[in-house]
Motif scaffolding. Structure first.
Motif, PDB file in Angstrom:
ATOM      1  N   ILE A 149      23.175  18.979   8.652  1.00 27.01           N
ATOM      2  CA  ILE A 149      23.891  17.787   9.137  1.00 27.01           C
ATOM      3  C   ILE A 149      24.141  17.938  10.633  1.00 27.01           C
ATOM      4  O   ILE A 149      24.804  18.875  11.081  1.00 27.01           O
ATOM      5  CB  ILE A 149      25.222  17.584   8.370  1.00 27.01           C
ATOM      6  N   ARG A 150      23.565  17.025  11.418  1.00 27.56           N
ATOM      7  CA  ARG A 150      23.685  17.100  12.875  1.00 27.56           C
ATOM      8  C   ARG A 150      25.079  16.674  13.324  1.00 27.56           C
ATOM      9  O   ARG A 150      25.787  15.959  12.601  1.00 27.56           O
ATOM     10  CB  ARG A 150      22.667  16.185  13.562  1.00 27.56           C
ATOM     11  N   GLU A 159      27.715  14.371  15.326  1.00 29.52           N
ATOM     12  CA  GLU A 159      27.685  12.900  15.337  1.00 29.52           C
ATOM     13  C   GLU A 159      26.865  12.332  16.492  1.00 29.52           C
ATOM     14  O   GLU A 159      26.141  11.351  16.335  1.00 29.52           O
ATOM     15  CB  GLU A 159      29.117  12.354  15.394  1.00 29.52           C
ATOM     16  N   GLU A 205      24.237  13.387  17.660  1.00 31.95           N
ATOM     17  CA  GLU A 205      22.803  13.636  17.458  1.00 31.95           C
ATOM     18  C   GLU A 205      22.265  12.880  16.239  1.00 31.95           C
ATOM     19  O   GLU A 205      21.066  12.864  16.012  1.00 31.95           O
ATOM     20  CB  GLU A 205      22.551  15.130  17.206  1.00 31.95           C
ATOM     21  N   GLN A 206      23.164  12.339  15.421  1.00 31.72           N
ATOM     22  CA  GLN A 206      22.718  11.735  14.158  1.00 31.72           C
ATOM     23  C   GLN A 206      21.898  10.472  14.408  1.00 31.72           C
ATOM     24  O   GLN A 206      22.287   9.628  15.218  1.00 31.72           O
ATOM     25  CB  GLN A 206      23.931  11.412  13.277  1.00 31.72           C
ATOM     26  N   CYS A 210      19.887  12.264   2.818  1.00 32.12           N
ATOM     27  CA  CYS A 210      20.797  11.737   3.863  1.00 32.12           C
ATOM     28  C   CYS A 210      20.057  11.634   5.202  1.00 32.12           C
ATOM     29  O   CYS A 210      20.390  12.363   6.150  1.00 32.12           O
ATOM     30  CB  CYS A 210      22.014  12.648   4.013  1.00 32.12           C
ATOM     31  N   ASP A 256      20.203   9.630   7.584  1.00 32.19           N
ATOM     32  CA  ASP A 256      20.998   9.230   8.745  1.00 32.19           C
ATOM     33  C   ASP A 256      21.727  10.409   9.387  1.00 32.19           C
ATOM     34  O   ASP A 256      22.217  10.300  10.513  1.00 32.19           O
ATOM     35  CB  ASP A 256      22.049   8.175   8.346  1.00 32.19           C
ATOM     36  N   LEU A 257      21.814  11.528   8.667  1.00 31.57           N
ATOM     37  CA  LEU A 257      22.593  12.673   9.161  1.00 31.57           C
ATOM     38  C   LEU A 257      21.720  13.821   9.679  1.00 31.57           C
ATOM     39  O   LEU A 257      22.195  14.686  10.406  1.00 31.57           O
ATOM     40  CB  LEU A 257      23.480  13.226   8.029  1.00 31.57           C
ATOM     41  N   THR A 290      12.693  11.870  12.980  1.00 28.20           N
ATOM     42  CA  THR A 290      13.659  11.556  11.925  1.00 28.20           C
ATOM     43  C   THR A 290      12.965  11.737  10.573  1.00 28.20           C
ATOM     44  O   THR A 290      11.757  11.984  10.505  1.00 28.20           O
ATOM     45  CB  THR A 290      14.172  10.113  12.077  1.00 28.20           C
TER      46      THR A 290
END
Length: 335
Positions: free
Chosen positions: A24-25, A27, A29-30, A211, A213-214, A280
């Motif tokens: 999980i990056r 915020e 970087e997300q 996930c 987006d994360l 991504t």
């Protein structure tokens, strides 16, 4: 045993709809918060069969200065060969895990060749949602078949056919880049090691991610090599940083995506720009890509081409051995 391969983690975490925290990056970087949504970046698309040589040189030069990335069409590599390359790579990653581990990077091994997951120092312990395979495909003296898959059986022949089709395309691109700097056709290639230029293939395998987006597949970076010639599959994932925002790069079937890398930026004394990009991941589909990095030999010294240096335009970069450049970049040391 701790599972370290992302492909294996993906098959487990899909059951729970979560991903381990190390993927999980932060915020800022997300992808969800940093991508300009609904806009696909129209990076320049260049028809390299254009008979107007001057116009071709101008388009490649302009794309390399203002974008650092472009796509080429009508490049001469048969579509069937690109499909064969993709199928051979896909078949390898679909083998049972223990078969892939046969060509894994040995423990303590300092090189990049082989099957693996981790590539460089991970900032803040964060990981990319990707497994990869690296091996050199040209020149013959640089090849170590220990890191080439034996399965699928067609793998070696397909990759050898692909590199034979790619070499003239790469030579043409380097010649056009050279002309765009006001040099003779062969001068950029000579400045990178000439016929000793090493072709390093990487296959990226980004499994479906619960996930997307994360997480990120590959974190923002510029390529260390001279140019990268990349074949993607049809799943969107490549993003470019332009005007302070991240944008998706459009997928064009059978086009090759060309990245300007650090060595061309150095050699051109900053006239051409190394492209800052990331990848991504997708919730439902596996994304794959086949970048070919054209690297100077490790002991070869790369620096700004002397003809491009004047009193008004002094050298902006040091001349150094490629292996030393790589060491500094991978260990996040100043160049």
């Amino acid at each position: 045993m701790e599972i370290e391969r992302v492909q294996e983690i993906a098959s487990l975490s899909n059951l729970k709809g979560t991903i381990p925290s190390e993927f999980i990056r932060l915020e800022n970087e997300q992808p969800a918060t940093t991508t300009i949504h609904g806009v696909v970046l129209e990076v320049p698309v260049i028809d390299v069969s254009n008979s107007d040589h001057q116009s071709l040189v101008a388009s490649i030069s302009e794309a390399s200065k203002s974008w650092g990335i472009f796509q080429v069409v009508n490049h001469g590599i048969p579509n069937e060969l690109i499909s064969k390359l993709q199928n051979a790579g896909k078949d390898f990653f679909e083998l049972p895990q223990e078969e892939k581990e046969v060509i894994a990077k040995p423990i303590g091994y300092e090189g990049v060749e082989g099957y693996g997951t981790k590539l460089q120092k991970e900032v803040g312990g964060k990981k990319g949602w990707v497994d990869h395979l690296f091996h050199r495909v040209w020149p013959p003296s640089a090849i170590n078949y220990q890191f080439w898959p034996k399965n699928p059986p067609s793998y070696r022949e397909t990759n050898e056919q692909y590199v034979q089709s790619l070499i003239p395309v790469a030579d043409n691109l380097l010649g056009l880049l050279s002309r765009g700097l006001g040099l003779e056709d062969g001068e950029v290639k000579q400045g990178l090691g000439g016929e000793d230029l090493i072709y390093m293939l990487k296959i990226n395998y980004y499994p479906p991610c619960p996930c997307p987006d994360l997480a990120l597949g590959v974190v923002p970076h510029t390529d260390m090599s001279s140019i990268t010639i990349l074949v993607p599959n049809e799943v969107q994932g490549l993003q470019v940083f332009k005007d302070d925002h991240w944008y998706d790069v459009a997928y064009i079937p059978n086009a090759l995506i060309v990245h300007i890398g650090d060595q061309i930026e150095i050699l051109s004394n900053g006239k051409y720009k190394s492209v800052y990009h990331r990848t991504t991941v997708n919730k439902e589909k596996t994304r794959m890509s086949w970048p070919m990095f054209l690297e100077p030999p490790p002991e070869f010294e790369v620096g700004p081409i002397p003809k491009l240096i004047t009193q008004d335009n002094p050298a902006k970069f040091k001349t150094k051995k490629y292996k030393d450049y790589v060491y500094c970049k991978l260990n996040k040391l100043p160049q």
